[in-house]
Every structure is written in C-alpha cells, then in structure tokens.
Design an enzyme around this catalytic site. Structure first.
Site, PDB file in Angstrom:
ATOM      1  N   TYR A 100       0.692   8.508   0.421  1.00  0.00           N
ATOM      2  CA  TYR A 100       0.793   8.024   1.801  1.00  0.00           C
ATOM      3  C   TYR A 100      -0.511   7.377   2.254  1.00  0.00           C
ATOM      4  O   TYR A 100      -1.582   7.935   2.054  1.00  0.00           O
ATOM      5  CB  TYR A 100       1.067   9.184   2.767  1.00  0.00           C
ATOM      6  CG  TYR A 100       2.481   9.707   2.711  1.00  0.00           C
ATOM      7  CD1 TYR A 100       3.450   9.201   3.576  1.00  0.00           C
ATOM      8  CD2 TYR A 100       2.850  10.706   1.819  1.00  0.00           C
ATOM      9  CE1 TYR A 100       4.752   9.681   3.541  1.00  0.00           C
ATOM     10  CE2 TYR A 100       4.154  11.189   1.782  1.00  0.00           C
ATOM     11  CZ  TYR A 100       5.097  10.669   2.641  1.00  0.00           C
ATOM     12  OH  TYR A 100       6.377  11.139   2.605  1.00  0.00           O
ATOM     13  N   GLY A 111      -2.833   2.105  -1.475  1.00  0.00           N
ATOM     14  CA  GLY A 111      -1.779   2.818  -2.205  1.00  0.00           C
ATOM     15  C   GLY A 111      -1.932   2.575  -3.704  1.00  0.00           C
ATOM     16  O   GLY A 111      -1.786   3.490  -4.524  1.00  0.00           O
ATOM     17  N   ASN A 138      13.811   3.805   1.707  1.00  0.00           N
ATOM     18  CA  ASN A 138      12.383   3.471   1.861  1.00  0.00           C
ATOM     19  C   ASN A 138      12.055   2.249   0.996  1.00  0.00           C
ATOM     20  O   ASN A 138      11.466   2.332  -0.076  1.00  0.00           O
ATOM     21  CB  ASN A 138      11.529   4.681   1.467  1.00  0.00           C
ATOM     22  CG  ASN A 138      10.067   4.520   1.855  1.00  0.00           C
ATOM     23  OD1 ASN A 138       9.615   3.424   2.184  1.00  0.00           O
ATOM     24  ND2 ASN A 138       9.328   5.619   1.811  1.00  0.00           N
ATOM     25  N   TYR A 145       6.820   0.877  -6.055  1.00  0.00           N
ATOM     26  CA  TYR A 145       6.973   1.539  -7.366  1.00  0.00           C
ATOM     27  C   TYR A 145       7.554   0.582  -8.412  1.00  0.00           C
ATOM     28  O   TYR A 145       7.173   0.621  -9.576  1.00  0.00           O
ATOM     29  CB  TYR A 145       7.871   2.780  -7.250  1.00  0.00           C
ATOM     30  CG  TYR A 145       7.324   3.830  -6.329  1.00  0.00           C
ATOM     31  CD1 TYR A 145       5.985   4.229  -6.416  1.00  0.00           C
ATOM     32  CD2 TYR A 145       8.118   4.434  -5.365  1.00  0.00           C
ATOM     33  CE1 TYR A 145       5.472   5.195  -5.568  1.00  0.00           C
ATOM     34  CE2 TYR A 145       7.615   5.404  -4.509  1.00  0.00           C
ATOM     35  CZ  TYR A 145       6.290   5.770  -4.613  1.00  0.00           C
ATOM     36  OH  TYR A 145       5.786   6.725  -3.777  1.00  0.00           O
TER      37      TYR A 145
HETATM   38  C1  LIG Z   1       3.977   2.900  -0.340  1.00  0.00           C
HETATM   39  C2  LIG Z   1       2.492   2.800   0.055  1.00  0.00           C
HETATM   40  C3  LIG Z   1       1.762   4.045  -0.408  1.00  0.00           C
HETATM   41  C4  LIG Z   1       1.901   1.566  -0.595  1.00  0.00           C
HETATM   42  O1  LIG Z   1       0.549   1.499  -0.221  1.00  0.00           O
HETATM   43  P1  LIG Z   1      -0.188   0.122   0.114  1.00  0.00           P
HETATM   44  O2  LIG Z   1      -1.631   0.401   0.222  1.00  0.00           O
HETATM   45  O3  LIG Z   1       0.485  -0.560   1.247  1.00  0.00           O
HETATM   46  O4  LIG Z   1       0.117  -0.619  -1.238  1.00  0.00           O
HETATM   47  P2  LIG Z   1      -0.296  -2.026  -1.760  1.00  0.00           P
HETATM   48  O5  LIG Z   1      -1.091  -2.785  -0.740  1.00  0.00           O
HETATM   49  O6  LIG Z   1      -0.880  -1.833  -3.097  1.00  0.00           O
HETATM   50  O7  LIG Z   1       1.123  -2.686  -2.027  1.00  0.00           O
HETATM   51  C5  LIG Z   1       1.950  -3.049  -1.016  1.00  0.00           C
HETATM   52  C6  LIG Z   1       3.266  -3.368  -1.704  1.00  0.00           C
HETATM   53  O8  LIG Z   1       4.300  -2.810  -0.918  1.00  0.00           O
HETATM   54  C7  LIG Z   1       5.368  -3.723  -0.902  1.00  0.00           C
HETATM   55  N1  LIG Z   1       5.523  -4.190   0.460  1.00  0.00           N
HETATM   56  C8  LIG Z   1       4.586  -4.507   1.355  1.00  0.00           C
HETATM   57  N2  LIG Z   1       5.135  -4.829   2.519  1.00  0.00           N
HETATM   58  C9  LIG Z   1       6.459  -4.706   2.364  1.00  0.00           C
HETATM   59  C10 LIG Z   1       7.562  -4.885   3.227  1.00  0.00           C
HETATM   60  N3  LIG Z   1       7.420  -5.264   4.506  1.00  0.00           N
HETATM   61  N4  LIG Z   1       8.788  -4.625   2.733  1.00  0.00           N
HETATM   62  C11 LIG Z   1       8.944  -4.251   1.450  1.00  0.00           C
HETATM   63  N5  LIG Z   1       7.921  -4.068   0.595  1.00  0.00           N
HETATM   64  C12 LIG Z   1       6.694  -4.295   1.055  1.00  0.00           C
HETATM   65  C13 LIG Z   1       5.065  -4.850  -1.839  1.00  0.00           C
HETATM   66  O9  LIG Z   1       5.537  -4.492  -3.128  1.00  0.00           O
HETATM   67  C14 LIG Z   1       3.561  -4.841  -1.796  1.00  0.00           C
HETATM   68  O10 LIG Z   1       3.056  -5.366  -2.966  1.00  0.00           O
HETATM   69  P3  LIG Z   1       2.317  -6.829  -2.958  1.00  0.00           P
HETATM   70  O11 LIG Z   1       1.202  -6.715  -1.952  1.00  0.00           O
HETATM   71  O12 LIG Z   1       1.823  -6.974  -4.353  1.00  0.00           O
HETATM   72  O13 LIG Z   1       3.377  -7.789  -2.565  1.00  0.00           O
HETATM   73  C15 LIG Z   1       2.346   2.616   1.589  1.00  0.00           C
HETATM   74  O14 LIG Z   1       3.076   1.509   2.000  1.00  0.00           O
HETATM   75  C16 LIG Z   1       2.715   3.825   2.394  1.00  0.00           C
HETATM   76  O15 LIG Z   1       1.910   4.723   2.599  1.00  0.00           O
HETATM   77  N6  LIG Z   1       3.940   3.853   2.909  1.00  0.00           N
HETATM   78  C17 LIG Z   1       4.377   4.922   3.770  1.00  0.00           C
HETATM   79  C18 LIG Z   1       4.494   6.212   3.032  1.00  0.00           C
HETATM   80  C19 LIG Z   1       5.525   6.185   1.984  1.00  0.00           C
HETATM   81  O16 LIG Z   1       6.606   5.674   2.151  1.00  0.00           O
HETATM   82  N7  LIG Z   1       5.172   6.798   0.876  1.00  0.00           N
HETATM   83  C20 LIG Z   1       6.035   6.953  -0.236  1.00  0.00           C
HETATM   84  C21 LIG Z   1       6.886   8.138  -0.011  1.00  0.00           C
HETATM   85  S1  LIG Z   1       7.821   8.419  -1.485  1.00  0.00           S
END
Ligand SMILES: CC(C)(COP(=O)(O)OP(=O)(O)OC[C@H]1O[C@@H](n2cnc3c(N)ncnc32)[C@H](O)[C@@H]1OP(=O)(O)O)[C@@H](O)C(=O)NCCC(=O)NCCS
Length: 174
Positions: A100, A111, A138, A145
């Site tokens: 998260y 992430g 989600n 992933y």
């Molecule tokens: C999932 C999570 C950990 C990713 O962390 P992050 O720091 O944003 O990750 P990154 O910047 O490396 O990657 C973002 C990726 O998310 C995806 N993404 C970003 N915005 C998006 C959107 N609006 N819709 C769909 N996918 C999206 C893309 O795959 C993106 O990759 P890209 O930048 O190469 O296109 C973060 O979004 C998060 O904390 N989400 C909420 C908590 C959660 O859902 N955790 C998982 C529970 S199982």
C-alpha cells in the site's frame, strides 16, 4: 523520482503505532468508496487493531517494510512465509499480503520499489514463486501486478465486514 530519496526499512515492534496509522489510512483510501461505513469501521477495529498488528509484527514468519520520504511513512509492505501465509503455506513460496502506498504518492514507482524489495527477499530465500490475493475490482492493483508479470491462477474469498468478496490469486514464478 526527481531528487526525492525514498528509503525502505524493516518495521520493528517499536513502530507499531506508525504501522497502524499507515495501515488504516491506506485501507480507508483504497476501499471506502466501495464499501459501507459499517463494514469499513468493523474491519479497521478487528483487523487493524494494535493488538492484531502487534501479533503480526511479532510473528517471525511475517515481515513489514516501510517506504519513507524524509521522515514521513508513505507506504508499506507485508510479506508472509511458511505457516504465516493465508493459503498454500509452503516453504517454497512467499505471500505479498499487503502493498500500500498513500494515494497522493501513487504513480511515482514507490509501489514498484516495495515490490522489488519483495522480489529480492524472495530470491535471497531461494523461493520458487511469489503469490498474492487481490480484489477482483481493484483494477489499478491488478494492472500493477500484471505489469510485473503476475498471472491469475485462481480465486479465494475475502470477508470485509459482512460482505464476502472475491479475490484473484495471482502468482509470479521466480
Ligand atoms: C498498487 C500500488 C501499490 C501501486 O503503487 P504505485 O507506487 O502507484 O506503483 P507504480 O507507480 O509503480 O505503478 C503504477 C501502475 O499502476 C497502474 N495504474 C496507475 N494508474 C492507474 C489507473 N488509473 N487505473 C489502472 N491502473 C493504473 C499502472 O499499471 C501503473 O503502471 P505504469 O506507471 O507503468 O503505467 C498503489 O497504487 C496502491 O497503493 N494502491 C492502493 C492499495 C492497493 O490497492 N494495494 C493492493 C492491495 S492488493
């Protein structure tokens, strides 16, 4: 990342309150739009209490890591091995139970950094694969992933208050 330095360190029992804080904030940010207030409240009370998180952090088969910018905790990772895993419970795999990042820091590869920490730990332990459960709705996490080459291999049920939800099981062979 520009000139920001993101640091990752293993969280200790001395940081239990910080763990509760980041856990509650990120869970609320992620799921409150899709779930009733009562179910959210009950989940935070039952699953993210100091007592529950304290037990988890003391479990020698669970590891928590914080991502920090300056002195602010902006994300965390929870890994389970062996019997601490929610399913499978084998010694050849590792579960990413939680990953998260605070909403205002999404999209900045934080992430990704936490994920790479999980990979390097799994590799150093000579694990054969990493697996996780993710809510089928989600989309953002599933995209994240999938980008990291996880494949859906099944599903399981997850209880949020009185709501039974379907999680995909995803797996990455190392
Ligand atoms: C999932 C999570 C950990 C990713 O962390 P992050 O720091 O944003 O990750 P990154 O910047 O490396 O990657 C973002 C990726 O998310 C995806 N993404 C970003 N915005 C998006 C959107 N609006 N819709 C769909 N996918 C999206 C893309 O795959 C993106 O990759 P890209 O930048 O190469 O296109 C973060 O979004 C998060 O904390 N989400 C909420 C908590 C959660 O859902 N955790 C998982 C529970 S199982």
């Amino acid at each position: 990342m520009g000139h920001w330095a993101v640091k990752i360190h293993q969280a200790s029992i001395d940081e239990l309150e910080e763990l509760q804080q980041i856990s509650k904030t990120t869970f609320t940010e992620t799921f409150s739009a899709h779930n009733s207030e009562e179910n959210m409240r009950n989940y935070l009370r039952d699953n993210l209490s100091l007592e529950k998180l304290g037990e988890e952090i003391k479990n020698p088969e669970s590891y928590f890591y914080f991502a920090e910018i300056k002195d602010e905790i902006i994300g965390y990772l929870k890994l389970n091995m062996g019997a601490a895993q929610n399913e499978l419970k084998e010694n050849i795999c590792l579960e990413i139970e939680r990953i998260y990042v605070l909403k205002e820091y999404h999209g900045l590869k934080i992430g990704q950094l936490l994920f790479e920490k999980a990979i390097s730990i799994a590799k150093s332990m000579e694990m054969q694969y990493i697996w996780l459960g993710v809510w089928e709705k989600n989309e953002r996490a599933i995209a994240f992933y999938t980008k990291n080459e996880f494949k859906v291999v099944g599903h399981h049920l997850f209880k949020l208050g009185d709501d039974i939800q379907t999680d995909y099981l995803m797996k990455l062979i190392l």
